[in-house]
Enzyme design. Structure first.
Site, PDB file in Angstrom:
ATOM      1  N   TYR A 236       0.838  -1.198   0.000  1.00  0.00           N
ATOM      2  CA  TYR A 236       0.000   0.000   0.000  1.00  0.00           C
ATOM      3  C   TYR A 236       0.876   1.253   0.000  1.00  0.00           C
ATOM      4  O   TYR A 236       1.816   1.364   0.790  1.00  0.00           O
ATOM      5  CB  TYR A 236      -0.904   0.047   1.236  1.00  0.00           C
ATOM      6  CG  TYR A 236      -1.949  -1.032   1.320  1.00  0.00           C
ATOM      7  CD1 TYR A 236      -2.291  -1.821   0.218  1.00  0.00           C
ATOM      8  CD2 TYR A 236      -2.616  -1.267   2.511  1.00  0.00           C
ATOM      9  CE1 TYR A 236      -3.249  -2.804   0.319  1.00  0.00           C
ATOM     10  CE2 TYR A 236      -3.597  -2.250   2.621  1.00  0.00           C
ATOM     11  CZ  TYR A 236      -3.898  -3.017   1.524  1.00  0.00           C
ATOM     12  OH  TYR A 236      -4.859  -4.001   1.617  1.00  0.00           O
TER      13      TYR A 236
ATOM     14  N   GLY B 171     -17.269   1.894  -0.844  1.00  0.00           N
ATOM     15  CA  GLY B 171     -17.860   3.217  -0.705  1.00  0.00           C
ATOM     16  C   GLY B 171     -19.233   3.368  -1.341  1.00  0.00           C
ATOM     17  O   GLY B 171     -19.904   4.381  -1.142  1.00  0.00           O
ATOM     18  N   PHE B 172     -19.674   2.346  -2.095  1.00  0.00           N
ATOM     19  CA  PHE B 172     -20.953   2.438  -2.797  1.00  0.00           C
ATOM     20  C   PHE B 172     -22.111   2.712  -1.839  1.00  0.00           C
ATOM     21  O   PHE B 172     -22.990   3.529  -2.118  1.00  0.00           O
ATOM     22  CB  PHE B 172     -21.203   1.144  -3.571  1.00  0.00           C
ATOM     23  CG  PHE B 172     -22.541   1.096  -4.273  1.00  0.00           C
ATOM     24  CD1 PHE B 172     -22.737   1.787  -5.466  1.00  0.00           C
ATOM     25  CD2 PHE B 172     -23.594   0.363  -3.741  1.00  0.00           C
ATOM     26  CE1 PHE B 172     -23.981   1.743  -6.104  1.00  0.00           C
ATOM     27  CE2 PHE B 172     -24.826   0.311  -4.378  1.00  0.00           C
ATOM     28  CZ  PHE B 172     -25.014   1.001  -5.561  1.00  0.00           C
TER      29      PHE B 172
ATOM     30  N   GLY C 274     -22.047   4.207   0.848  1.00  0.00           N
ATOM     31  CA  GLY C 274     -21.951   5.555   1.375  1.00  0.00           C
ATOM     32  C   GLY C 274     -22.284   6.600   0.327  1.00  0.00           C
ATOM     33  O   GLY C 274     -22.201   7.799   0.577  1.00  0.00           O
ATOM     34  N   GLY C 275     -22.644   6.133  -0.863  1.00  0.00           N
ATOM     35  CA  GLY C 275     -23.036   7.044  -1.939  1.00  0.00           C
ATOM     36  C   GLY C 275     -22.003   7.232  -3.023  1.00  0.00           C
ATOM     37  O   GLY C 275     -22.219   7.989  -3.978  1.00  0.00           O
TER      38      GLY C 275
ATOM     39  N   SER D 286     -13.625  -3.911   2.486  1.00  0.00           N
ATOM     40  CA  SER D 286     -14.652  -3.304   1.628  1.00  0.00           C
ATOM     41  C   SER D 286     -16.071  -3.646   2.079  1.00  0.00           C
ATOM     42  O   SER D 286     -16.924  -4.023   1.265  1.00  0.00           O
ATOM     43  CB  SER D 286     -14.449  -3.722   0.162  1.00  0.00           C
ATOM     44  OG  SER D 286     -13.221  -3.259  -0.333  1.00  0.00           O
ATOM     45  N   PRO D 287     -16.359  -3.530   3.384  1.00  0.00           N
ATOM     46  CA  PRO D 287     -17.703  -3.869   3.857  1.00  0.00           C
ATOM     47  C   PRO D 287     -18.773  -2.894   3.389  1.00  0.00           C
ATOM     48  O   PRO D 287     -19.964  -3.194   3.485  1.00  0.00           O
ATOM     49  CB  PRO D 287     -17.554  -3.823   5.386  1.00  0.00           C
ATOM     50  CG  PRO D 287     -16.460  -2.823   5.606  1.00  0.00           C
ATOM     51  CD  PRO D 287     -15.494  -3.049   4.478  1.00  0.00           C
ATOM     52  N   LEU D 288     -18.340  -1.736   2.875  1.00  0.00           N
ATOM     53  CA  LEU D 288     -19.283  -0.760   2.333  1.00  0.00           C
ATOM     54  C   LEU D 288     -19.273  -0.753   0.810  1.00  0.00           C
ATOM     55  O   LEU D 288     -19.643   0.236   0.176  1.00  0.00           O
ATOM     56  CB  LEU D 288     -18.960   0.642   2.871  1.00  0.00           C
ATOM     57  CG  LEU D 288     -19.195   0.810   4.373  1.00  0.00           C
ATOM     58  CD1 LEU D 288     -18.724   2.180   4.838  1.00  0.00           C
ATOM     59  CD2 LEU D 288     -20.667   0.610   4.712  1.00  0.00           C
ATOM     60  N   GLY D 289     -18.869  -1.882   0.225  1.00  0.00           N
ATOM     61  CA  GLY D 289     -18.878  -1.978  -1.234  1.00  0.00           C
ATOM     62  C   GLY D 289     -17.995  -0.927  -1.886  1.00  0.00           C
ATOM     63  O   GLY D 289     -18.389  -0.310  -2.862  1.00  0.00           O
TER      64      GLY D 289
END
Length: 331
Positions: A65, A202-203, A205-206, A197-200
């Site tokens: 990273y 960032g998807f 979150g918008g 990536s539990p929020l896809g």
């Protein structure tokens, strides 16, 4: 119907060897500019310190990273300003770096709490890899061993050589393929599950819906964020947003709560560069979902309706340069 409840971040135990971490961790990859412009170093350090002040103790990074191991260096600098004995640092190896330095040096720590093989090198028996990792545990350089994106067979074989404490996999409302085999296997063997990536990405979150994807973001090449697929996926966002209103929380909080409540052995590691997003993520801990709520969310957000694969376009693991297990990882 969900209920709201304020509480401190609980700690859970990953694996069978007593490794305790906060129920929600923090993924540090994005602090190195993976999804947006590169964050100034001091800002990155500040958000790590803020996360710790709110009760997060598990911080996840990797040697690949950032530029020249910059993410590990950043995390290491933040750790210097925190009580080391109360922080769990996880990092990864397995994809050969261009430089010859080691994770322990970049992090500037005496030991790594959780050391993952980032991706499995199929040309080297996993037994050999874990054998080398065992030596690092015996030397006190590593406390616990993990695997990332490993198959059920690899996990089982690795676990016979030395207890695997955690398996890190992508898991969210729109990435569910680990549920059939990986999750039951980890529970059979007593292995913790850390979800990235539990929020896809960032998807939920918008990202891509209420907020544009940055031109410098790696998401610009992700299949699910491509124009045609994204248009289809926006309808899925509308569904989760509608459910979130029902539960009086944000869409991201509902999606994260769904993962948080998959079991005591599941620890998501959402990352962000913004304090407001971090606070919102923490709010997911207060969203309590019943079994009926969990079933409804899983049903309404059907995995069959998702457009696009979960892997980046052009990502071919066979072309990666692997760090051989015959040479001990450079911790």
């Amino acid at each position: 119907m969900a209920t709201m409840q304020t509480e401190l971040i609980p700690h859970v135990t990953l694996g069978t060897q007593g490794f305790q971490v906060s129920k929600m961790g923090f993924g540090c990859m994005g602090l190195g500019g993976a999804y947006s412009d590169l964050l100034p170093e001091q800002d990155g350090i500040s958000i790590i310190k803020y996360a710790f002040s709110k009760g997060i103790t598990l911080f996840d990074t990797a040697d690949v990273y950032g530029v020249d191991g910059g993410n590990e260096i950043l995390v290491g600098k933040a750790l210097k300003q925190l009580p080391r004995e109360k922080v769990q640092v996880a990092t990864k190896f397995g994809i050969a770096r261009s430089d010859d330095s080691a994770s322990l040096k970049r992090l500037d720590v005496e030991y790594i709490d959780l050391y993952y093989q980032h991706r499995v090198d199929t040309s080297v028996p996993i037994e050999d890899t874990v054998g080398e990792l065992m030596k690092l545990v015996e030397e006190g350089k590593v406390k616990y061993i993990g695997l990332s994106e490993a198959s059920p067979d690899t996990i089982r074989r690795a676990h016979t050589i030395h207890p695997i404490t955690a398996v890190q996999m992508e898991w969210s409302l729109w990435t569910r393929d680990i549920e059939d085999e990986i999750v039951p296997l980890c529970r059979e063997l007593g292995i913790g599950i850390v979800t990235y990536s539990p929020l896809g990405r960032g998807f939920f979150g918008g990202k891509g819906v209420t907020e544009n994807v940055s031109a410098v973001s790696s998401l610009a090449t992700h299949p699910r964020f491509q124009a045609e697929n994204l248009d289809k996926n926006k309808s899925l966002y509308d569904r989760i947003e509608s459910l979130a209103k029902k539960h009086e929380c944000a869409s991201a909080q509902l999606a994260l709560a769904w993962i948080l409540q998959q079991g005591h052995d599941v620890v998501p590691i959402p990352g962000t560069t913004k304090i407001k997003n971090l606070d919102q993520n923490l709010g997911a801990l207060a969203v309590k979902l019943s079994e009926e709520d969990m079933r409804e969310i899983s049903t309404v957000f059907s995995i069959d309706d998702i457009a696009g694969g979960r892997h980046y376009d052009g990502l071919d693991q066979s072309s990666w340069t692997w760090q051989s297990a015959n040479t001990p990882p450079k911790v």
